[in-house]
Write a protein that holds these residues in place. Sequence first.
Motif, mmCIF file in Angstrom:
data_model
loop_
_atom_site.group_PDB
_atom_site.id
_atom_site.type_symbol
_atom_site.label_atom_id
_atom_site.label_comp_id
_atom_site.label_asym_id
_atom_site.label_seq_id
_atom_site.Cartn_x
_atom_site.Cartn_y
_atom_site.Cartn_z
ATOM 1 N N ARG A 31 -42.759 4.665 -21.891
ATOM 2 C CA ARG A 31 -42.694 3.510 -20.984
ATOM 3 C C ARG A 31 -42.683 2.202 -21.759
ATOM 4 N N ARG A 32 -43.519 2.119 -22.776
ATOM 5 C CA ARG A 32 -43.597 0.870 -23.532
ATOM 6 C C ARG A 32 -42.302 0.600 -24.299
ATOM 7 N N VAL A 33 -41.719 1.636 -24.897
ATOM 8 C CA VAL A 33 -40.472 1.458 -25.642
ATOM 9 C C VAL A 33 -39.340 1.081 -24.695
ATOM 10 N N GLY A 34 -39.262 1.752 -23.531
ATOM 11 C CA GLY A 34 -38.232 1.409 -22.549
ATOM 12 C C GLY A 34 -38.363 -0.018 -22.060
ATOM 13 N N THR A 35 -39.596 -0.446 -21.802
ATOM 14 C CA THR A 35 -39.818 -1.830 -21.385
ATOM 15 C C THR A 35 -39.403 -2.813 -22.476
ATOM 16 N N ALA A 36 -39.712 -2.473 -23.729
ATOM 17 C CA ALA A 36 -39.345 -3.354 -24.840
ATOM 18 C C ALA A 36 -37.829 -3.499 -24.966
ATOM 19 N N LEU A 37 -37.085 -2.407 -24.740
ATOM 20 C CA LEU A 37 -35.625 -2.482 -24.824
ATOM 21 C C LEU A 37 -35.051 -3.367 -23.718
ATOM 22 N N LEU A 38 -35.594 -3.242 -22.512
ATOM 23 C CA LEU A 38 -35.129 -4.102 -21.414
ATOM 24 C C LEU A 38 -35.462 -5.565 -21.691
ATOM 25 N N LEU A 39 -36.643 -5.800 -22.231
ATOM 26 C CA LEU A 39 -37.017 -7.176 -22.560
ATOM 27 C C LEU A 39 -36.148 -7.732 -23.674
ATOM 28 N N ALA A 40 -35.734 -6.876 -24.612
ATOM 29 C CA ALA A 40 -34.851 -7.338 -25.690
ATOM 30 C C ALA A 40 -33.525 -7.831 -25.122
ATOM 31 N N LEU A 41 -33.008 -7.117 -24.121
ATOM 32 C CA LEU A 41 -31.776 -7.582 -23.468
ATOM 33 C C LEU A 41 -32.012 -8.915 -22.772
ATOM 34 N N GLY A 42 -33.179 -9.048 -22.143
ATOM 35 C CA GLY A 42 -33.511 -10.325 -21.514
ATOM 36 C C GLY A 42 -33.642 -11.453 -22.524
ATOM 37 N N VAL A 43 -34.144 -11.127 -23.704
ATOM 38 C CA VAL A 43 -34.279 -12.141 -24.756
ATOM 39 C C VAL A 43 -32.916 -12.688 -25.153
ATOM 40 N N THR A 44 -31.914 -11.812 -25.261
ATOM 41 C CA THR A 44 -30.566 -12.277 -25.617
ATOM 42 C C THR A 44 -30.026 -13.243 -24.554
ATOM 43 N N LEU A 45 -30.274 -12.921 -23.269
ATOM 44 C CA LEU A 45 -29.785 -13.786 -22.196
ATOM 45 C C LEU A 45 -30.496 -15.141 -22.212
ATOM 46 N N VAL A 46 -31.842 -15.105 -22.342
ATOM 47 C CA VAL A 46 -32.602 -16.359 -22.348
ATOM 48 C C VAL A 46 -32.228 -17.209 -23.553
ATOM 49 N N THR A 47 -32.088 -16.580 -24.707
ATOM 50 C CA THR A 47 -31.714 -17.319 -25.917
ATOM 51 C C THR A 47 -30.357 -17.972 -25.759
ATOM 52 N N PHE A 48 -29.399 -17.229 -25.213
ATOM 53 C CA PHE A 48 -28.041 -17.774 -25.039
ATOM 54 C C PHE A 48 -28.044 -18.939 -24.045
ATOM 55 N N VAL A 49 -28.734 -18.766 -22.922
ATOM 56 C CA VAL A 49 -28.720 -19.806 -21.890
ATOM 57 C C VAL A 49 -29.416 -21.071 -22.382
ATOM 58 N N LEU A 50 -30.612 -20.920 -22.964
ATOM 59 C CA LEU A 50 -31.352 -22.098 -23.418
ATOM 60 C C LEU A 50 -30.617 -22.832 -24.534
ATOM 61 N N THR A 51 -29.966 -22.085 -25.412
ATOM 62 C CA THR A 51 -29.227 -22.732 -26.501
ATOM 63 C C THR A 51 -28.076 -23.560 -25.958
ATOM 64 N N ASN A 52 -27.403 -23.053 -24.951
ATOM 65 C CA ASN A 52 -26.271 -23.784 -24.384
ATOM 66 C C ASN A 52 -26.701 -24.912 -23.458
ATOM 67 N N LEU A 53 -27.980 -24.928 -23.055
ATOM 68 C CA LEU A 53 -28.472 -26.021 -22.231
ATOM 69 C C LEU A 53 -28.981 -27.199 -23.064
ATOM 70 N N VAL A 54 -29.042 -27.014 -24.373
ATOM 71 C CA VAL A 54 -29.517 -28.095 -25.243
ATOM 72 C C VAL A 54 -28.551 -29.276 -25.149
#
Length: 361
Positions: A31-54
């Motif tokens: 469960r913890r590894v699966g959650t970490a993988l989903l969060l990693a995908l979310g990290v890519t989205l948040v990083t991309f969006v915030l970088t382009n909002l600068v």
Amino acid sequence: MSQLSEPSSSDARRRIAAAWRRHPFARFLTRRVGTALLLALGVTLVTFVLTNLVPGDPAAANLGQRAIGDPAIVAQFRHHNGLDRPLPEQYGAYLANLVHGDLGVSQQSHQPVLDDLRAAVPATLELAGSAIVLSLVIGVAFGVLAALKRDRIVDQALRVLSLLGVSVPTFWLALLAFYVFFYRLGIAPGSGRLAPDLTAPPTVTGLYTVDAALAGQWPVFWSAVSHLMLPTLVLTAYTVGLLTRFTRSAVLEVLGQDYVRAARAKGLPARTVLVKYVLRAALVPIITVVGLAFGALLSGTVLVESIFAWPGLGAYAYRSATTLDLPAVMGVGLVVGIIYLLVNLVVDVLYGVIDPRVRVQ
């Protein structure tokens, strides 16, 4: 005989795999590894969006004054970096490149961002790792001592020291240490990871101390250690204060539990009660603080690295942000996010190892 042995061995492997899947710790880890993988995908989205909002124009930040006035050059720059495409298409291309290990090319160094990060991340890991290990040893020892000597002179002194460590700004302490130990006393090297007359050891891990020891280059090893000491002590000051306070609170809370009183009433040695009963129960909140502190050290060493000219992740992130180097900024954001995910995953696993109630729930 061989035909009979093969099915039996495969059946045994299937039974072992089935037993592992039914084990509470295996389910907990999955469960913890699966959650970490989903969060990693979310990290890519948040990083991309915030970088382009600068706010700001990457073309204006990276092109010269003469070039920015030429629409053809600006259009070519945007097309070359994919800035003229819609954001969803840019994100899709970013994910596709990320799968192949391509983080883009830095607009400042004109090198792959992955290569830049390979040089910067080990430097920060070496600095933050040294600081967290030293902080863990000193902070836990001070916290346990303060709890055992509650309301005595030792406890009061350690509480004052921990308060000072938490309150003093890290950048001010770094400037003070640099001025006193390098400029005035001359007993510590000033900046960088090695002396100017030495070359870096053959790269194995990227950590100069480890690589120099593996190569048997002891002058390089001691030079790397001496350059590491001053920034490590500066970063340790804050983390020791934090760990001392949390360890003291956690140990005091456990000392008041009924099972600790029962263990003492049985006549168990004080050392056994402290190690097997008190410290194990207090480790869960301590591990939480250690994980958060380690993640903060890895991602928040910008000022210390700048003062000591330490070529780490913080200095690289600062240069990338000030020049609007979007591929480098997204690379740093992704690395920091992954670091926090890995730290939280390790902390969750340690929870399950230390406290069986966590993995059962």
